[in-house]
Scaffold this active site. Structure first.
Site, PDB file in Angstrom:
ATOM      1  N   SER A  29       0.832  -1.207   0.000  1.00 51.71           N
ATOM      2  CA  SER A  29       0.000   0.000   0.000  1.00 51.71           C
ATOM      3  C   SER A  29       0.860   1.249   0.000  1.00 51.71           C
ATOM      4  O   SER A  29       0.347   2.359  -0.155  1.00 51.71           O
ATOM      5  CB  SER A  29      -0.893   0.018   1.240  1.00 51.71           C
ATOM      6  OG  SER A  29      -0.122   0.318   2.406  1.00 51.71           O
ATOM      7  N   ASP A  30       2.156   1.084   0.193  1.00 52.44           N
ATOM      8  CA  ASP A  30       3.075   2.217   0.297  1.00 52.44           C
ATOM      9  C   ASP A  30       4.294   1.899  -0.567  1.00 52.44           C
ATOM     10  O   ASP A  30       4.203   1.134  -1.525  1.00 52.44           O
ATOM     11  CB  ASP A  30       3.450   2.448   1.765  1.00 52.44           C
ATOM     12  CG  ASP A  30       3.721   3.916   2.079  1.00 52.44           C
ATOM     13  OD1 ASP A  30       4.376   4.570   1.250  1.00 52.44           O
ATOM     14  OD2 ASP A  30       3.292   4.402   3.131  1.00 52.44           O
ATOM     15  N   ASP A  31       5.457   2.465  -0.256  1.00 51.34           N
ATOM     16  CA  ASP A  31       6.640   2.255  -1.077  1.00 51.34           C
ATOM     17  C   ASP A  31       7.094   0.797  -1.032  1.00 51.34           C
ATOM     18  O   ASP A  31       7.094   0.166   0.026  1.00 51.34           O
ATOM     19  CB  ASP A  31       7.780   3.142  -0.579  1.00 51.34           C
ATOM     20  CG  ASP A  31       7.384   4.615  -0.498  1.00 51.34           C
ATOM     21  OD1 ASP A  31       6.659   5.072  -1.398  1.00 51.34           O
ATOM     22  OD2 ASP A  31       7.789   5.282   0.463  1.00 51.34           O
ATOM     23  N   SER A  74       2.488  -1.045  -6.511  1.00 46.65           N
ATOM     24  CA  SER A  74       2.181  -0.066  -5.467  1.00 46.65           C
ATOM     25  C   SER A  74       1.291   1.031  -6.058  1.00 46.65           C
ATOM     26  O   SER A  74       1.802   2.035  -6.542  1.00 46.65           O
ATOM     27  CB  SER A  74       3.470   0.544  -4.900  1.00 46.65           C
ATOM     28  OG  SER A  74       3.169   1.518  -3.916  1.00 46.65           O
TER      29      SER A  74
END
Length: 427
Positions: free
Chosen positions: A253-255, A286
């Site tokens: 959900s992020d980097d 992502s």
């Protein structure tokens, strides 16, 4: 640039029934293995043990926190006599946070799942990391933790570590977290670390966080998190030197990878940059963030080559952060990249009155989705040059009058020269 300060960064977007135990000598036990299993590791171990011999219960309900800690403490006695490995056999092994030891291998069988406890009392609260600020309340220790260690291997034949992070994500979204959420794996102030051949899912926060460490190999890792989870970064090398990340698959959900070095004046004062970092053959999904990100926390500096940048993440450890504690970011190269089905080509944001300079982008082809954004390149407080880039970049990164290839170091990092040994569960 001096070759000793160069790093490589390349991204291609593109065992066995229950085992018996003798800590001193387990050869007769391993003759009962259904499979002959070898695996690559920094070092092989003279001694071997199985979690069940310390009372482990793999029913997914019984807490094994004390079992893990007791087993590792016992095996630490073998550190000076060839080291030891702890085998996590098939089963579901519920546990809170536990600590590793030096000259040690944690092997997770392909049919084993380490389940993170959702009982917060099984997660110790640690003081803030020194490059992140004394004023913050503290942080929960990671599920698998190690500090001041040498020669540690966490591996398997694709065994699973499940962080069961959903309650943590909800509590964070509701603003009810008193302390920073735990990572799945955090190793600090350590040397010679290997993570390989594992599947990590549903971390409460960041998945893999090597910090203030050196000589790190992370390879053949699968990391999975739902797109609606919170801050489930894949791999975050933080103030680390000589790190290799390769052949891994990350859904986050992020980097997917975030390169860090502390925050605000705390990171500047601690003064330990991330450097000599090689990232290659990484597959990243992502939708909301970056494949490889510089920061957000990077006040201690990041040397050599990196990817995707942002200068204003809007996060600080406490109200006393120093707005004048600004990093120097320059010499960022993107080269030889292909991206497909892209809605938004680039967002490059430096810092007002502290621009990111000497950016070079060459030989990059971006194929757009059927409904791309009207503005493909959004650039603020950055400066540099491009060559053979499609679609054309922003005015802050004009096309070079002559075709160029952005510089890339040809020397190898020391971590690339490390040859893994072939080890066995039947040592």
């Amino acid at each position: 640039m001096d070759s000793s300060r160069k790093s490589h960064a390349i991204v291609a977007v593109v065992l066995l029934g229950l085992l018996c135990l003798t800590v001193v000598d387990c050869r007769p036990c391993h003759q009962q293995l259904q499979d002959a299993l070898d695996f690559p590791a920094l070092n092989c171990r003279k001694h071997s043990a199985v979690l069940t011999d310390f009372g482990g219960v793999g029913d997914g309900k019984t807490s094994n926190t004390k079992v893990f800690n007791d087993a590792i403490a016992k095996l630490s006695e073998k550190a000076k006599d060839g080291g030891a490995q702890l085998i996590v056999p098939p089963g579901k092994w519920l546990t809170g946070s536990f600590n590793l030891t030096s000259h040690f291998t944690l092997f997770i069988h392909r049919d084993a799942v380490i389940l993170a406890s959702q009982d917060e009392s099984e997660w110790p609260v640690l003081p803030p990391l020194p490059s992140y600020g004394e004023g913050s309340a503290g942080r929960y220790g990671s599920l698998i933790y190690g500090a001041n260690l040498t020669d540690v291997v966490i591996t398997g034949n694709n065994g699973t570590i499940n962080g069961q992070g959903e309650p943590w994500w909800k509590k964070f979204k509701d603003g009810k977290m008193e302390y920073t959420r735990p990572c799945l794996i955090e190793i600090v102030f350590s040397d010679q670390i290997q993570l390989s051949n594992l599947t990590l899912i549903n971390s409460p926060s960041w998945n893999v966080h090597p910090t203030y460490s050196r000589n790190i190999i992370i390879q053949d890792i699968t990391i999975l998190a739902p797109f609606d989870s919170e801050n489930t970064d894949g791999i975050n090398p933080d103030s680390c030197t000589n790190t290799l990340i390769q052949d891994s698959f990350i859904v986050s959900s992020d980097d997917c990878v975030a390169v860090k070095s502390g925050i605000d004046q705390y990171g500047i004062r601690f003064n330990m940059p991330t450097q000599h970092l090689l990232i290659r053959r990484l597959t990243c999904i992502s939708p909301r963030s970056a494949g490889i990100a510089l920061g957000s926390e990077m006040s201690g500096g990041i040397k050599d080559y990196v990817f995707w940048i942002t200068g204003d993440y809007g996060s600080h450890p406490n109200p006393g952060w120093d707005p004048k504690a600004l990093p120097e970011i320059k010499g960022i190269n993107y080269r030889d990249m292909v991206a497909e089905n892209v809605t938004y080509s680039a967002r490059l944001d430096g810092i007002e009155n502290d621009p990111f300079t000497a950016i070079c982008i060459s030989n990059v082809t971006i194929s757009l989705t059927e409904k791309p954004k009207e503005v493909q390149w959004n650039c603020t407080d950055v400066a540099g040059v491009t060559s053979r880039v499609t679609p054309p970049a922003c005015s802050a990164l004009p096309a070079s009058e002559k075709e160029i290839d952005c510089p890339f170091p040809e020397d190898k990092l020391p971590i690339e020269e490390v040859k893994l040994k072939t080890c066995s569960l039947a040592n």
